[in-house]
Design an enzyme around this catalytic site. Structure first.
Site, PDB file in Angstrom:
ATOM      1  CB  SER A 114       0.581  -1.237 -17.068  1.00  0.00           C
ATOM      2  OG  SER A 114       0.839   0.019 -16.556  1.00  0.00           O
ATOM      3  CG  HIS A 115       0.530   2.082 -19.989  1.00  0.00           C
ATOM      4  ND1 HIS A 115       1.468   1.351 -19.303  1.00  0.00           N
ATOM      5  CD2 HIS A 115       1.005   2.231 -21.233  1.00  0.00           C
ATOM      6  CE1 HIS A 115       2.480   1.076 -20.104  1.00  0.00           C
ATOM      7  NE2 HIS A 115       2.222   1.603 -21.287  1.00  0.00           N
ATOM      8  CG  ASP A 278      -1.359   3.017 -14.985  1.00  0.00           C
ATOM      9  OD1 ASP A 278      -1.513   3.131 -13.754  1.00  0.00           O
ATOM     10  OD2 ASP A 278      -0.519   2.261 -15.499  1.00  0.00           O
ATOM     11  CG  ASP A 280      -0.625  -1.122 -13.254  1.00  0.00           C
ATOM     12  OD1 ASP A 280      -0.741  -0.064 -13.887  1.00  0.00           O
ATOM     13  OD2 ASP A 280       0.485  -1.637 -12.997  1.00  0.00           O
ATOM     14  CG  ASP A 282       2.102   1.450 -12.364  1.00  0.00           C
ATOM     15  OD1 ASP A 282       1.296   1.921 -13.194  1.00  0.00           O
ATOM     16  OD2 ASP A 282       2.915   0.551 -12.651  1.00  0.00           O
ATOM     17  NE  ARG A 283       2.483   4.178 -17.273  1.00  0.00           N
ATOM     18  CZ  ARG A 283       2.921   4.286 -18.519  1.00  0.00           C
ATOM     19  NH1 ARG A 283       2.405   5.197 -19.316  1.00  0.00           N
ATOM     20  NH2 ARG A 283       3.855   3.491 -18.970  1.00  0.00           N
ATOM     21  CE  LYS A 377       4.865   3.358 -13.859  1.00  0.00           C
ATOM     22  NZ  LYS A 377       5.795   2.349 -14.407  1.00  0.00           N
TER      23      LYS A 377
HETATM   24  C1  VG1 Z   1       6.785   2.331 -20.671  1.00  0.00           C
HETATM   25  C2  VG1 Z   1       7.371   3.624 -20.130  1.00  0.00           C
HETATM   26  C3  VG1 Z   1       8.300   3.319 -18.984  1.00  0.00           C
HETATM   27  C4  VG1 Z   1       7.556   2.511 -17.911  1.00  0.00           C
HETATM   28  C5  VG1 Z   1       6.915   1.271 -18.520  1.00  0.00           C
HETATM   29  C6  VG1 Z   1       6.033   0.529 -17.538  1.00  0.00           C
HETATM   30  O1  VG1 Z   1       7.806   1.504 -21.134  1.00  0.00           O
HETATM   31  O2  VG1 Z   1       8.035   4.334 -21.142  1.00  0.00           O
HETATM   32  O3  VG1 Z   1       8.800   4.526 -18.468  1.00  0.00           O
HETATM   33  O4  VG1 Z   1       8.444   2.112 -16.904  1.00  0.00           O
HETATM   34  O5  VG1 Z   1       6.097   1.651 -19.622  1.00  0.00           O
HETATM   35  O6  VG1 Z   1       4.973   1.337 -17.101  1.00  0.00           O
HETATM   36  P1  VG1 Z   1       8.221   1.413 -22.679  1.00  0.00           P
HETATM   37  O7  VG1 Z   1       9.262   0.350 -22.734  1.00  0.00           O
HETATM   38  O8  VG1 Z   1       6.964   1.072 -23.434  1.00  0.00           O
HETATM   39  O9  VG1 Z   1       8.719   2.765 -23.065  1.00  0.00           O
HETATM   40  V1  VG1 Z   1       3.527   0.729 -16.538  1.00  0.00           V
HETATM   41  O10 VG1 Z   1       2.499   1.844 -16.098  1.00  0.00           O
HETATM   42  O11 VG1 Z   1       3.473  -0.676 -17.143  1.00  0.00           O
HETATM   43  O12 VG1 Z   1       3.837  -0.124 -15.237  1.00  0.00           O
HETATM   44 CO    CO Z   2       0.880   0.951 -14.889  1.00  0.00          CO
END
Ligand code: VG1
Ligand code: CO
Length: 544
Positions: A114-115, A278, A280, A282-283, A377
């Site tokens: 992801s990010h 981001d 992947d 989704d953000r 998302k």
């Molecule tokens: C973070 C964010 C959360 C989100 C998760 C996955 O998790 O705070 O709101 O759902 O990333 O996002 P954490 O546990 O690090 O606070 V992503 O863009 O991976 O799909």
């Molecule tokens: Co993501």
């Protein structure tokens, strides 16, 4: 030929998936023989994939291609009937969720951290989504984790790599491999929801926009949608090529990591609208000329304008937000008479509410917003939603936001992240907080009086599954809140997130800088948790 191979290193007791799937340093996958194979075989064993159809794709970063080739051969050896793979191994998370649903498949594997930063030095991740397109629920990820500790062998076909560059159908052993266009189905879905001709008129009327794909997976989707279909000029999408290391960029759309975009949007000749997604896809991050839209506000604004959007007009069930997300959405729900749900962090908690037709829109403070069009998302969806609103209202981003505050009040909001903290110290800070909860009841901190202090837990109204320890909440009489939680997505040390919020209904007090407006509460949070002393950090690593 099918090979049953013994797993080289064993057991992998650290393969516990976090907030969204398994995330580790890429070297962990590369250096530990069969680390990937172990996890994939565990998924296959638990899910039972023989005779099933699965979707496969990722965000294109380092190790994506090799991992896909291994998974293809393992799928064939495990009796999978058909694999749908994005061309060149690419699929954004939202597109994968859509394809799982549209073709009624049995689920899918998405390769992405992801990010998190990518490349050889960065992170790699694996997510399993179930047949409704949603991230695997905790019961399933726990079962997969238990399986990784037990299994001794994995199955793999002895076959050459598959060419992923052409849209075509091939066979491997008894399995059909369909290499599919990763973009067309997603674009068609966006067209069903939003008014493309109205947005196109806006983009041709002199309104200027920029979209930063941060060299991650949304580049090709954004070029097709914004430039080819909606007619924005070439070059509207920057950093449009998905690169193995994201070109050294950190594909996390926030004020710290999307620096280039933020500087552009706050410069003399800033465009009218700026956005980013981001790794992947989704953000989303939304900006106007010299104006940043807080993600918690963004979700509330989307909900308040849903009746303007083709896909949601007269078609709204309730709404939901994650617990740490600001209460801005609650104010909208109240006025529009919509049901609202407060869930723990992570998208999987929203999806069961969607399946039960309890919610249509939802979001998180962490730059995530989405709806029941898929079960993840969706970054580009949020950008199109904003463009559709702007095309209808012909107002600037800052006017839309400020008008919203005038009607609903403003929830001042910030998140302070303390990254890369030693795990033990982080645990200690959280334990201290837990221990002080009873003594906080009724306590006064200047003008703030504690109304309730607890450890947030949640019971899914459909499955009755319980999620405990989802964050420590300190709620004040005047609606202000402080929340502390540990991140579940980091790969290095622990990250403590502190969420700070206060409500302001007075119009003349709504235009302060949020750090300034929240100054007193920030100090209270630091004092209660002793976070600076205990982490030896004099400031948060990232402030949003
Ligand atoms: C973070 C964010 C959360 C989100 C998760 C996955 O998790 O705070 O709101 O759902 O990333 O996002 P954490 O546990 O690090 O606070 V992503 O863009 O991976 O799909
Ligand atoms: Co993501």
């Amino acid at each position: 030929m099918l090979i049953i191979q013994e797993i080289a290193t064993h057991p992998f007791s650290d393969q516990k998936p976090g907030t969204s799937g398994l995330r580790k340093k890429t070297v962990v996958f590369e250096k530990n023989s069969n680390y990937l194979e172990n996890f994939i075989q565990a998924i296959f064993n638990v899910v039972g994939v023989s005779g099933k159809t699965l979707v496969l794709g990722g965000d294109g970063w380092y190790f994506n291609y090799q991992a896909i080739q291994i998974i293809i051969k393992m799928a064939a050896a495990n009796g999978v009937t058909q694999l749908l793979i994005g061309q060149n191994g690419l699929l954004s998370t939202p597109a994968a969720s859509h394809i799982i649903r549209k073709y009624k498949t049995d689920g899918g594997i998405i390769l992405s951290a992801s990010h998190n930063p990518g490349g050889q030095e960065g992170d790699f991740g694996i997510k399993f989504n179930i047949s409704n397109g949603a991230p695997a629920p905790e019961s399933l990820t726990n079962a997969i984790y238990e399986e990784t500790k037990k299994i001794r062998v994995f199955k793999i076909a002895n076959a050459p790599d598959i060419d992923l560059s052409q849209v075509t159908t091939l066979t491997l052993e008894n399995m059909t491999v369909s290499i599919i266009d990763p973009i067309v189905d997603y674009v068609e879905l966006m067209r069903q929801i939003f008014d493309f001709s109205l947005i196109s008129d806006l983009l041709k009327s002199g309104f200027s926009m920029t979209y930063d794909a941060l060299n991650a997976v949304t580049g090709p989707y954004a070029v097709e949608i914004f430039e080819n279909q909606l007619g924005a000029p070439k070059g509207t999408v920057v950093n449009a090529m998905p690169l193995q290391d994201f070109g050294g960029l950190h594909p996390d759309p926030n004020l710290t990591y999307a620096k280039e975009l933020v500087l552009k949007m706050f410069s003399q000749n800033a465009p009218d609208f700026g956005a980013a997604s981001d790794g992947d896809g989704d953000r989303n991050m939304i900006l106007g000329k010299g104006f940043f839209v807080n993600p918690s506000d963004s979700i509330a604004i989307l909900a308040a304008h849903a009746s303007l959007i083709k896909g949601y007009h007269n078609n709204m069930f309730g709404v939901a937000r994650s617990m740490p997300t600001s209460g801005a959405l609650d104010k909208v729900a109240e006025k529009l008479n919509l049901k609202i749900y407060e869930t723990p962090t992570g998208w999987k908690f929203f999806t069961s509410l969607m399946d039960a037709n309890m919610i249509t829109l939802c979001g998180e403070e962490s730059f995530g917003a989405g709806s029941n069009h898929i079960r993840e998302k969706d970054g580009i969806w949020a950008v199109l939603f904003w463009l559709n609103i702007l095309a209808q209202k012909r107002q600037s981003v800052s006017d839309v936001v400020q008008n919203h505050w005038r009607i609903f009040g403003r929830n001042y909001y910030t998140r302070h992240d303390y990254e890369n903290v030693e795990a033990e110290i982080a645990q200690h800070i959280m334990q201290n907080l837990l221990d002080t909860l009873p003594s906080l009841q009724g306590k006064e901190f200047g003008s703030y009086v504690v109304n309730k202090a607890d450890d947030f837990s949640y019971t899914d109204p459909i499955s009755d599954e319980q999620a405990i320890h989802q964050g420590i909440r300190i709620l004040f009489d005047n609606g202000a809140r402080l929340i502390f939680r540990l991140s579940g997505t980091g790969t290095q040390g622990a990250t403590i997130r502190v969420y700070i919020e206060k409500y302001e209904s007075d119009f003349v007090k709504q235009n302060m800088d949020s750090q300034e407006a929240l100054k007193e509460l920030i100090l209270i949070a630091e004092n209660i948790s002793k976070i600076k002393e205990l982490t030896h950090l004099d400031a948060p690593t990232v402030i949003t």
